[in-house]
Motif scaffolding. Structure first.
Motif, short mmCIF file in Angstrom:
data_model
loop_
_atom_site.label_atom_id
_atom_site.label_comp_id
_atom_site.label_asym_id
_atom_site.label_seq_id
_atom_site.Cartn_x
_atom_site.Cartn_y
_atom_site.Cartn_z
N ALA A 1 -34.44 88.39 33.17
CA ALA A 1 -33.51 87.62 33.99
C ALA A 1 -32.50 88.52 34.68
CB ALA A 1 -32.79 86.59 33.12
N ILE A 2 -31.99 89.50 33.96
CA ILE A 2 -30.99 90.38 34.56
C ILE A 2 -31.63 91.28 35.61
CG2 ILE A 2 -31.02 92.39 33.03
CD1 ILE A 2 -27.93 92.13 32.94
N SER A 3 -32.94 91.53 35.48
CA SER A 3 -33.65 92.25 36.53
C SER A 3 -33.70 91.44 37.82
CB SER A 3 -35.08 92.59 36.10
OG SER A 3 -35.13 93.79 35.37
N VAL A 4 -33.98 90.16 37.69
CA VAL A 4 -34.03 89.29 38.87
C VAL A 4 -32.65 89.19 39.51
CG1 VAL A 4 -34.40 86.92 39.66
CG2 VAL A 4 -35.99 87.97 38.03
N ALA A 5 -31.62 88.95 38.69
CA ALA A 5 -30.26 88.85 39.24
C ALA A 5 -29.81 90.18 39.84
CB ALA A 5 -29.30 88.42 38.13
N GLY A 6 -30.15 91.28 39.18
CA GLY A 6 -29.77 92.59 39.71
C GLY A 6 -30.49 92.93 40.99
N PHE A 7 -31.77 92.55 41.08
CA PHE A 7 -32.53 92.76 42.32
C PHE A 7 -31.88 92.01 43.47
CE2 PHE A 7 -35.78 91.61 45.39
CZ PHE A 7 -36.49 92.80 45.55
N TRP A 8 -31.51 90.77 43.23
CA TRP A 8 -30.86 89.95 44.25
C TRP A 8 -29.52 90.55 44.64
CZ3 TRP A 8 -31.04 87.03 48.13
CH2 TRP A 8 -30.09 86.05 48.44
N ASN A 9 -28.75 91.00 43.64
CA ASN A 9 -27.46 91.64 43.89
C ASN A 9 -27.62 92.89 44.75
OD1 ASN A 9 -25.35 93.86 42.59
ND2 ASN A 9 -24.42 91.85 42.85
N ALA A 10 -28.62 93.71 44.43
CA ALA A 10 -28.86 94.93 45.20
C ALA A 10 -29.34 94.64 46.61
CB ALA A 10 -29.87 95.82 44.47
N LEU A 11 -30.16 93.58 46.76
CA LEU A 11 -30.65 93.21 48.09
C LEU A 11 -29.48 92.81 48.99
CD1 LEU A 11 -32.88 92.50 50.12
CD2 LEU A 11 -33.05 90.25 49.02
N VAL A 12 -28.59 91.98 48.46
CA VAL A 12 -27.42 91.56 49.25
C VAL A 12 -26.55 92.77 49.57
CG1 VAL A 12 -25.37 90.08 49.29
CG2 VAL A 12 -27.47 89.26 48.22
N SER A 13 -26.32 93.63 48.58
CA SER A 13 -25.50 94.83 48.79
C SER A 13 -26.09 95.73 49.87
CB SER A 13 -25.37 95.61 47.48
OG SER A 13 -24.72 96.84 47.70
N ALA A 14 -27.38 96.02 49.76
CA ALA A 14 -28.03 96.92 50.72
C ALA A 14 -27.99 96.33 52.12
CB ALA A 14 -29.47 97.19 50.29
N THR A 15 -28.20 95.02 52.23
CA THR A 15 -28.18 94.37 53.54
C THR A 15 -26.80 94.45 54.18
OG1 THR A 15 -29.92 92.85 52.83
CG2 THR A 15 -28.66 92.24 54.78
N VAL A 16 -25.77 94.15 53.38
CA VAL A 16 -24.40 94.18 53.90
C VAL A 16 -24.00 95.59 54.33
CG1 VAL A 16 -21.97 93.86 53.30
CG2 VAL A 16 -23.65 92.14 52.62
#
Length: 451
Positions: A381-396
């Motif tokens: 679960a934390i992998s999924v949440a972390g992936f999403w967090n990193a995707l938003v971060s990288a995009t911004v």
């Protein structure tokens, strides 16, 4: 691994050195930006996008690290994954400091992102799984403290290495090898997570670790409680279990917090801090000095968060901090919207934003993500949440230079402010309080809550 009574603070601090490396590696780029822009001839609109990609490449690598860290830690153990991240930090620093082409520089930063993705997820999970319930919030927050110390250290390091000539940016990137080697060495002195050992049915090894943490009687109680949780078989293990309807609310909370932590602009601000200050009217040296000041405030306010998180709780800190973030971002937007930029107001508002983030979404999100998932789904679960967090971060961070030059600084920060306002509403409506309860108690309560 040494035997005898386990100093849990030493273990948490050792594991949290990964947070220091994460913070340093993420924000050292802020000082490197003006020099690689010239070295790699990144000019014009296409140059802005390439620069954004170079800065955000750490985030793209972190996405892969996020996706891999959970499953790998379930298979090989939390400690082995952390050892792997230490080696990746060493390799990334070496490659980035010696890069002679734009593609090789990007590859080096992506390697660093793999390390960041592993460290940012597994360090808080490990600490949460070994820490006593009444100290868990503060101990997990040590990871965030080390992240902000790493951020501040990168600002100091960049400032003091600024005058080393045309290759100063190489020294800025290369100095990270020293703490990375130290991290790899110290990790050999910490034990494996007792909850992971129990997942692998290594009961005696898990009990041995629990004895060193809490003593014989408490160790037996903790062992029985964890075993009962694992024997319940409430949902499937791994990623499949995340589709269970009983985990839905937990996933909504996790993904929402992961989204709002980054869409409000924290990494865009940190990665481009000297650039933002220079745009507000300061010189290069002044901009680097102001970045140091922001880093110090970040560290001090994270100490405040550690002091309060097990006293006030997670949710009150989120509410106070996000409200402060929103007000600060509105102030930055207003300051940039004036005909004559108010550099002092920009500095004060950025300090207010960073201080508010440091007592709320910075540490509290990772504490909550390490607490709210069932034992058998935590790593996935934390992998999924972390992936999403990193995707938003990288995009911004990738589009931030383009947004500043195309939309204007005022509108860019106004968008961040509106997202912060939405984050406040999200916390009010959906985020639970987790203070003072064991991981197994939280699992029982949250699995019965309805989305």
């Amino acid at each position: 691994m040494l035997q005898g009574k386990l100093n849990i603070a030493f273990v948490a601090l050792t594991v949290a050195i990964g947070g220091f490396l994460l913070g340093f590696d993420a924000t050292v780029i802020s000082g490197v930006v003006p020099f690689i822009k010239e070295y790699f001839s990144l000019s014009g609109a296409s140059g802005d996008l390439k620069l954004g990609f170079a800065v955000s490449s750490l985030g793209w690598g972190a996405m892969a690290g996020n996706a891999l860290a959970g499953p790998l830690s379930d298979r090989f153990g939390r400690r082995r994954v952390l050892l792997g991240t230490a080696l990746l930090f060493v390799l990334s620093s070496l490659l980035a400091a010696t890069a002679t082409s734009f593609p090789s520089f990007v590859v080096a930063r992506i390697v660093g992102g793999l390390a960041v993705g592993g460290a940012i997820l597994i360090a808080p999970v490990y600490i949460a799984e070994i820490a006593p319930a009444d100290k868990r919030g503060g101990l997990v927050s040590l990871n965030q403290l080390m992240i902000v110390i790493g951020i501040s250290a990168s600002f100091f390091s960049n400032y003091f290495l600024l005058d080393l000539g045309e290759h100063n940016w190489r020294y800025m990137l290369g100095v990270q090898m020293v703490p990375a080697v130290l991290y790899f060495t110290l990790l050999w002195f910490v034990p494996e997570s007792p909850r992971w050992l129990l997942l692998k049915r290594r009961d005696e090894a898990a009990l041995a670790v629990l004895r060193r943490v809490a003593g014989e009687q408490q160790a037996q109680e903790n062992l029985q409680q964890i075993q009962r949780s694992l024997n319940t078989k409430a949902v499937s293990r791994g990623f499949r279990g995340l589709l269970d309807s009983r985990v839905r609310l937990i996933m909504i909370v996790a993904l929402g917090l992961a989204f709002f932590q980054q869409i409000t602009g924290i990494n865009a601000i940190f990665y481009y801090l000297p650039t933002i200050f220079a745009e507000a009217g300061g010189g290069v040296n002044d901009a680097f000095r102001q970045a140091v000041l922001v880093g110090v405030v970040n560290v001090l306010m994270t100490f405040v968060a550690i002091w309060l998180i097990d006293k006030l709780g997670r949710k009150p800190l989120l509410l106070m901090g996000i409200a402060g973030m929103a007000l600060s971002l509105f102030a930055i937007s207003w300051a940039f919207g004036q005909e004559s930029y108010n550099a002092r107001l920009v500095l004060i508002a950025i300090i207010g934003f960073v201080a508010s983030f440091a007592i709320s979404l910075g540490p509290v999100m990772w504490v909550l993500l390490s607490e709210i998932f069932p034992n058998e789904q935590r790593a996935a679960a934390i992998s999924v949440a972390g992936f999403w967090n990193a995707l938003v971060s990288a995009t911004v961070t990738m589009i931030f230079p383009w947004a500043l030059s195309t939309l204007s600084s005022s509108l860019t920060f106004l968008a961040f402010a509106l997202f912060a306002t939405a984050a406040l509403l999200f916390v009010v409506l959906l985020v639970p309080e987790t203070k003072g309860r064991t991981l197994e108690q939280l699992e029982s309560d949250l699995m019965t809550a309805k989305a």
